[in-house]
Write a protein that holds these residues in place. Structure first.
Motif, PDB file in Angstrom:
ATOM      1  N   LEU A 120      -7.630   4.898  -0.598  1.00  0.00           N
ATOM      2  CA  LEU A 120      -6.467   3.987  -0.101  1.00  0.00           C
ATOM      3  C   LEU A 120      -6.618   3.966   1.298  1.00  0.00           C
ATOM      4  O   LEU A 120      -6.603   2.649   1.658  1.00  0.00           O
ATOM      5  CB  LEU A 120      -5.012   4.450  -0.711  1.00  0.00           C
ATOM      6  N   TYR A 144      -7.392   0.432   2.996  1.00  0.00           N
ATOM      7  CA  TYR A 144      -6.364  -0.250   3.902  1.00  0.00           C
ATOM      8  C   TYR A 144      -6.789  -0.545   5.407  1.00  0.00           C
ATOM      9  O   TYR A 144      -6.821  -1.303   6.002  1.00  0.00           O
ATOM     10  CB  TYR A 144      -5.107   0.376   3.682  1.00  0.00           C
ATOM     11  N   ALA A 166      -5.382  -1.413  -4.433  1.00  0.00           N
ATOM     12  CA  ALA A 166      -4.426  -0.509  -4.313  1.00  0.00           C
ATOM     13  C   ALA A 166      -3.684  -0.468  -5.751  1.00  0.00           C
ATOM     14  O   ALA A 166      -3.448   0.845  -6.264  1.00  0.00           O
ATOM     15  CB  ALA A 166      -3.291  -1.066  -3.296  1.00  0.00           C
ATOM     16  N   VAL A 176       0.753  -1.254   0.036  1.00  0.00           N
ATOM     17  CA  VAL A 176       0.035   0.016   0.064  1.00  0.00           C
ATOM     18  C   VAL A 176       0.720   1.131  -0.109  1.00  0.00           C
ATOM     19  O   VAL A 176       0.143   2.269  -0.246  1.00  0.00           O
ATOM     20  CB  VAL A 176      -1.012   0.108   1.131  1.00  0.00           C
ATOM     21  N   THR A 236       4.301  -1.313  -8.956  1.00  0.00           N
ATOM     22  CA  THR A 236       3.153  -1.753  -8.111  1.00  0.00           C
ATOM     23  C   THR A 236       2.653  -2.934  -8.663  1.00  0.00           C
ATOM     24  O   THR A 236       2.232  -3.985  -8.108  1.00  0.00           O
ATOM     25  CB  THR A 236       1.887  -0.555  -8.212  1.00  0.00           C
TER      26      THR A 236
END
Lengths: 521, 99
Positions: B30, B34, B72, A89, A285
């Motif tokens: 995000l 998360y 993500a 993340v 990513t």
């Protein structure tokens, strides 16, 4: 079943020699193209977005994330997946907040960006120290881990392993600079992705390519003989995320840590412009996400397959040998040899990247920009860069040997905490906040770095696990929540209390560079 | 236009505001994604360990973990699509006006 792990495996040695030979050939050609500082630190800005994406992924997918996380999944189950998700993340955050402005404002190091509209001297000293601290902690963890790993895998003495890793990676960095380091990183990333893919396919073949069958087998583990598992427990989150506050703090370090890791940030200066920088994050990513989706498959399959083959007794406590053992069962000693060589290449490449980042902080930020006030010829700069490379390389090996018997796992957490608390706030505010000042930056770096270090020592991670005290003084396992907030608070308070007009004017003037890329190097 | 005029122009100011608006919106998504995941793990361990379909074998935790990784990744794709389609042309347009 018996394992040949830890004995001299001829195929492992063959692959290992091929990797070293191949990367040395690359270093030889890269060395011919590494004469100027821009070539030494930034590969002459000739790396494409795709290549840089692979190299970034290579920097980030360390041996710890391959062997360590698959081991955690195999031993503790779901907690390993929480790590895998957490490590990804940071990348979108890196993209949204810093990637493009970083590329536009910087030259060789992230300190260039922090210093771009502030007073160069104090800023560079502070950010170089923040950067070096992060890199050093990360490197010590890598060196100790790699020594142990090579010892376990090849049966080589710890001391020799340290010296070999140190020497080979020094050759890459010293002669081939960033160009060689990038290509070593790309090759390693490709090998690692290939190795993990093959391992996951072989593992899934064992379960007839059915996830239902894999998960069923994990659940039924408790019924196998000689097992220490309660199969169902493997799908239950364990001790990693215990309290919400702990979880929040660890999450902050994982999300914002990558935005302050100098060896990652440095890669953005190797691409020609902001658009390529942006592309590299997408590729990175994608590769890292793919990797972290495969790792739990490897871990869960290993739990089942290793138990069935009575190999669990061979594993070390950290579970680092889970993936190599699995590869031996599934693909015999040739595949074990390949995986072992991949793990070794991974260690070499990551340490090389770290060394180059440390060297650029010492030579470009401290020596050339502060000590010589920017008055150094190209030849002198490259010479100093090479000298600092050797200094850092030797330090890394010495530290690796010194810390052999210490529990250094916390150092990676510390590196992420300092990165998120010292480097990231200063970097981000210098990009986005007009009223940010020199003293605001210096004090926020000091506050963030110091508080992260002190709090992690007082936390359960070090105070209880390493020093052996009963009760930790600071309750959170990762200090980022407190240290990162403190760093931002100090930055805001000091900057607002002591405004710096010059910095504001420069900030405005630099805007065309930040957002349009006009004047970017 | 001189660079000073560019910096002060409405067009440029709008571009900068827009850039951070997009960045922060995506960052907030995000964050929610998360931390929603992490807090569920911290507070709802039984739910995480439960099966998606009763009698099946895949747990909620596996699906959520995979979802956050894919989510993500998708956010970075969304950002790039925005940057390619909107940001880059706007930058090119402003650059043309600079002499």
């Amino acid at each position: 079943m018996q394992s040949t792990l830890g004995q001299a495996n001829p195929i492992a040695i063959l692959f290992f020699s091929l990797v070293v030979l191949g990367t040395m050939v690359i270093t030889y050609f890269a060395a011919k193209r590494t004469r100027s500082t821009s070539e030494f630190y930034a590969a002459g800005r000739s790396v494409t977005g795709f290549q840089n994406g692979l190299a970034l992924a290579g920097d980030y997918m360390s041996a710890a994330s391959f062997l360590g996380i698959s081991g955690i999944v195999a031993l503790q189950g779901y907690d390993g997946i929480v790590y895998a998700v957490g490590y990804l993340v940071g990348w979108p955050a890196l993209m949204f907040l810093v990637a493009e402005p970083l590329r536009n404002l910087g030259k060789y190091t992230f300190a260039d960006v922090v210093a771009s509209h502030l007073k160069s001297g104090p800023i560079r000293i502070a950010s170089a120290i923040g950067g070096i601290l992060v890199v050093l902690n990360y490197t010590i963890a890598q060196m100790v881990g790699s020594g142990k790993l090579i010892e376990l895998m090849f049966g080589m003495k710890y001391l020799y392993a340290e010296v070999i890793v140190g020497t080979v990676m020094l050759l890459y960095v010293l002669f081939g600079g960033m160009l060689a380091t990038t290509w070593v990183q790309i090759i390693k990333a490709v090998l690692l992705l290939l190795g993990v893919t093959v391992l996951a396919i072989l593992a899934m073949a064992h379960f007839d390519f059915s996830f239902a069958k894999l998960f069923m087998s994990v659940e039924n583990l408790s019924s196998l003989t000689g097992t220490q598992y309660h199969g169902k427990e493997l799908f239950r989150p364990g001790g990693l995320v215990s309290s919400p506050l702990d979880a929040f703090s660890l999450g902050l370090a994982l999300m914002f840590g990558p935005l302050g890791l100098p060896h990652i940030l440095m890669r953005f200066f190797t691409v020609p412009d902001a658009k390529e920088a942006r592309k590299s994050v997408v590729y990175a990513t994608s590769f890292i996400g793919y990797f972290y989706i495969l790792i739990p498959i490897v871990g869960f399959s290993a739990a089942v397959i290793l138990t069935k083959n009575n190999l669990f007794s061979l594993m070390d406590k950290g579970g680092n040998m889970v993936a190599p053992l699995l590869s031996e069962i599934l693909g015999g000693s040739p595949f074990l040899g390949f995986i072992a060589a991949v793990a070794f290449a991974t260690i070499l490449a990551v340490v090389a990247g770290l060394t180059l980042a440390a060297s650029s902080a010492m030579s470009h930020d401290l020596y050339v920009s502060v000590f010589k006030k920017g008055n150094a010829t190209e030849t002198e700069q490259v010479k100093v860069a090479r000298i600092s490379t050797v200094i850092f390389g030797v330090t890394a090996v010495a530290m690796g040997i010194l810390f052999e018997n210490m529990n250094v796992a916390f150092l990676v957490g510390l590196a992420f905490a300092i990165a998120a608390s010292a480097n990231f706030p200063a970097l981000f505010l210098s990009i986005a906040w007009k009223r940010f000042t020199t003293y605001g930056a210096v004090w926020s770096i000091i506050a963030g770095g110091l508080s992260a270090t002190i709090l992690i020592v007082l936390s359960p991670t070090v105070w209880v696990n390493v020093l052996g005290y009963e009760q930790a003084i600071f309750p959170l396992k990762n200090p980022a929540l407190v240290s990162m907030s403190l760093s931002f608070f100090v930055a805001l308070a000091v900057s607002l209390a002591l405004p710096e007009k010059e910095a504001q004017e420069k900030f405005d003037a630099d805007k065309v560079r930040t957002y349009l890329g006009i004047g970017a190097e | 236009m001189s660079t000073q005029e560019v910096v002060n122009s409405e067009k440029f100011k709008k571009l900068v505001t827009k850039r951070w608006a997009v960045s922060f919106s995506l960052l907030i998504i995000l964050f929610i994604m998360y931390y929603g995941y992490i807090m569920t793990i911290a507070l709802q361990k039984d739910f995480i360990a439960s099966k998606v379909i009763a009698g099946g074998s895949t747990t909620v935790g596996i699906v959520l973990g995979l979802g956050v990784i894919l989510g993500a990744w998708l956010l970075t794709i969304v950002y790039v699509i925005w940057a390619n389609k909107k940001y880059d042309p706007a930058v090119a347009e402003i650059k043309k006006e600079i002499q």
